[in-house]
Write an enzyme that holds these catalytic residues in place. Sequence first.
Site, PDB file in Angstrom:
ATOM      1  N   GLU A  17     -24.110 112.760   6.484  1.00  0.00           N
ATOM      2  CA  GLU A  17     -25.388 112.045   6.667  1.00  0.00           C
ATOM      3  C   GLU A  17     -26.396 112.929   7.398  1.00  0.00           C
ATOM      4  O   GLU A  17     -26.044 113.635   8.335  1.00  0.00           O
ATOM      5  CB  GLU A  17     -25.120 110.770   7.479  1.00  0.00           C
ATOM      6  CG  GLU A  17     -26.362 109.911   7.626  1.00  0.00           C
ATOM      7  CD  GLU A  17     -26.033 108.493   8.066  1.00  0.00           C
ATOM      8  OE1 GLU A  17     -25.178 107.846   7.432  1.00  0.00           O
ATOM      9  OE2 GLU A  17     -26.621 108.046   9.055  1.00  0.00           O
ATOM     10  N   TYR A  49     -33.340 106.155   7.162  1.00  0.00           N
ATOM     11  CA  TYR A  49     -34.704 105.645   6.982  1.00  0.00           C
ATOM     12  C   TYR A  49     -35.152 105.057   8.319  1.00  0.00           C
ATOM     13  O   TYR A  49     -34.403 104.292   8.926  1.00  0.00           O
ATOM     14  CB  TYR A  49     -34.647 104.538   5.924  1.00  0.00           C
ATOM     15  CG  TYR A  49     -35.965 103.975   5.472  1.00  0.00           C
ATOM     16  CD1 TYR A  49     -36.710 104.611   4.490  1.00  0.00           C
ATOM     17  CD2 TYR A  49     -36.439 102.781   5.996  1.00  0.00           C
ATOM     18  CE1 TYR A  49     -37.905 104.069   4.041  1.00  0.00           C
ATOM     19  CE2 TYR A  49     -37.637 102.238   5.546  1.00  0.00           C
ATOM     20  CZ  TYR A  49     -38.363 102.885   4.567  1.00  0.00           C
ATOM     21  OH  TYR A  49     -39.543 102.348   4.121  1.00  0.00           O
ATOM     22  N   ARG A 106     -30.891  95.954   6.817  1.00  0.00           N
ATOM     23  CA  ARG A 106     -31.951  95.178   7.451  1.00  0.00           C
ATOM     24  C   ARG A 106     -32.748  96.075   8.387  1.00  0.00           C
ATOM     25  O   ARG A 106     -33.975  96.016   8.453  1.00  0.00           O
ATOM     26  CB  ARG A 106     -31.349  94.016   8.259  1.00  0.00           C
ATOM     27  CG  ARG A 106     -32.408  93.118   8.871  1.00  0.00           C
ATOM     28  CD  ARG A 106     -31.853  92.257   9.982  1.00  0.00           C
ATOM     29  NE  ARG A 106     -31.463  93.063  11.139  1.00  0.00           N
ATOM     30  CZ  ARG A 106     -30.954  92.553  12.247  1.00  0.00           C
ATOM     31  NH1 ARG A 106     -30.726  91.253  12.347  1.00  0.00           N
ATOM     32  NH2 ARG A 106     -30.625  93.339  13.259  1.00  0.00           N
ATOM     33  N   GLY A 107     -32.038  96.926   9.162  1.00  0.00           N
ATOM     34  CA  GLY A 107     -32.686  97.711  10.217  1.00  0.00           C
ATOM     35  C   GLY A 107     -32.570  96.981  11.544  1.00  0.00           C
ATOM     36  O   GLY A 107     -32.382  95.758  11.574  1.00  0.00           O
ATOM     37  N   ALA A 124     -30.124  91.908   5.170  1.00  0.00           N
ATOM     38  CA  ALA A 124     -29.858  92.911   4.130  1.00  0.00           C
ATOM     39  C   ALA A 124     -29.472  92.266   2.798  1.00  0.00           C
ATOM     40  O   ALA A 124     -29.783  92.808   1.737  1.00  0.00           O
ATOM     41  CB  ALA A 124     -28.760  93.864   4.606  1.00  0.00           C
ATOM     42  N   TYR A 145     -19.335  96.520  10.104  1.00  0.00           N
ATOM     43  CA  TYR A 145     -19.139  96.782  11.533  1.00  0.00           C
ATOM     44  C   TYR A 145     -17.725  96.421  11.989  1.00  0.00           C
ATOM     45  O   TYR A 145     -17.428  95.247  12.242  1.00  0.00           O
ATOM     46  CB  TYR A 145     -20.183  95.973  12.340  1.00  0.00           C
ATOM     47  CG  TYR A 145     -21.592  96.311  11.902  1.00  0.00           C
ATOM     48  CD1 TYR A 145     -22.311  97.312  12.535  1.00  0.00           C
ATOM     49  CD2 TYR A 145     -22.167  95.679  10.799  1.00  0.00           C
ATOM     50  CE1 TYR A 145     -23.573  97.669  12.086  1.00  0.00           C
ATOM     51  CE2 TYR A 145     -23.425  96.026  10.343  1.00  0.00           C
ATOM     52  CZ  TYR A 145     -24.127  97.026  10.991  1.00  0.00           C
ATOM     53  OH  TYR A 145     -25.366  97.391  10.539  1.00  0.00           O
TER      54      TYR A 145
END
Length: 287
Positions: A17, A49, A106-107, A124, A145
Site C-alpha cells: 500500500e 484516499y 466510509r472514511g 461504506a 476490523y
Amino acid sequence: MKISDILSTNKISISLEVFPPKKDSSYEVVETAVKEIAHLKPSFISCTYGAGGGTSSNTVKISKLIQDQGVTSMAHLTCVSSNTEEVKKQIKRIKEAGIENILALRGDIPKDYVEPTEPHFTHATELVKFIKQEYPEACIGGASYPEKHPEAASKDEDIRHIKEKVDAGCDFLTTQMFFDNSTFYNYLYRLREEGINVPVLAGIMPVTTKRQMERSIELSGCIIPPRFKALVDKFGDNPEAMKRAGIIYATDQIIDLIANGINHIHIYTMNKPDVSEGILNNLKGIV
Ligand code: FAD
C-alpha cells in the site's frame, strides 16, 4: 487485472500500500518511491484516499502510475466528506483511467465534520451499492476490523455490518492492522461462521519507528502485545535497530499466517521501498 482474479488462484498473494503526496510533500518524491515499490512486483498495490479531500486528486494519478509500471492497482475511495455527485465524478475518473479495483470506504469522521447538505452516503455499504451501479465491472474491496471498528458497540454488531457490506457487492475484505495473529484467526472464524465467505486479506503494518507505533494505536486503537511493546521499548530510540526489528516482526507475522493457511497478505508499506524490499527479501523461498 481484477484483484478477485488474483485471489481466486489460491496462490499466495502479497500486496502493498502507498499513499499520495500530502499537501506539504512533493509529488516527485512519492512518484520515485512508488516506482521503486512497483519494481518489487507485488501482487498488486493499493493507493489510499484522503477522506477530507486534501490528497484525493492524486489517488487516481498514483494508481495509474502503478499500472503503468505493469502492476495491478487499486484506488481507495471514501465517501463521508463528499456528496454523491463528487463521489460519482471520482468513480468516473477511476474508470476512465482503466483502474478496475476500488476499495470502498466510509472514511474517518473528521473532528470538524459538517454533514453535507446535499445527498451523501453515511456508510461504506451505500458506497458499494453505488459503485455497483456506476461501474458494474469494477472489483470492489471493503475494510474490516479484527478487533472491531472503534465506533461499533460490539464485535457481533460490527460483523453484522460487514455481512451487509459483503452482501451489497464486496468481492473481498482487507483487514485493519493487528499485531497478534491469534486475533486474526479468531476473527476469520467468526466471519466464516456468519457466512462471510469472500477472501480476507490480512493487513500487516511493519512498524519501524516509535512514533509510528504511537500513531498506529491512536488511529486504529489496536492492541499492542507485550512481545511487540518490549521490542519498541528496547529499540525505539535507535532508528536502525528499530527498523530492522520492525521488518523482522512483520515478516514473522506473515510467515506464521502463511504457515496457518492464510494466503493473502496486504502490507501497509507506507511509501517505504526499503521496508517493502526488506520484508520481500525475507520471504524469498517462501512466497
Ligand atoms: P463502514 O463500513 O461504514 O463502518 C464504519 C462504522 O459504522 C463501523 O463501526 C460499522 O460497524 C458501522 N456501520 C456500518 N454500517 C452501518 C449501518 N448501516 N448502520 C449503523 N452502523 C453501521 N481511511 C481513509 O480516509 N482513506 C483511506 O484510503 C483508507 N484506507 C483504509 C484501508 C483499510 C484496509 C482499512 C481497514 C481502513 C482504511 N481507512 C481509510 C480507514 C477507514 O476509512 C476508517 O476505519 C473508517 O472509520 C471506517 O470506514 P469503513 O469503510 O470501514 O466504514
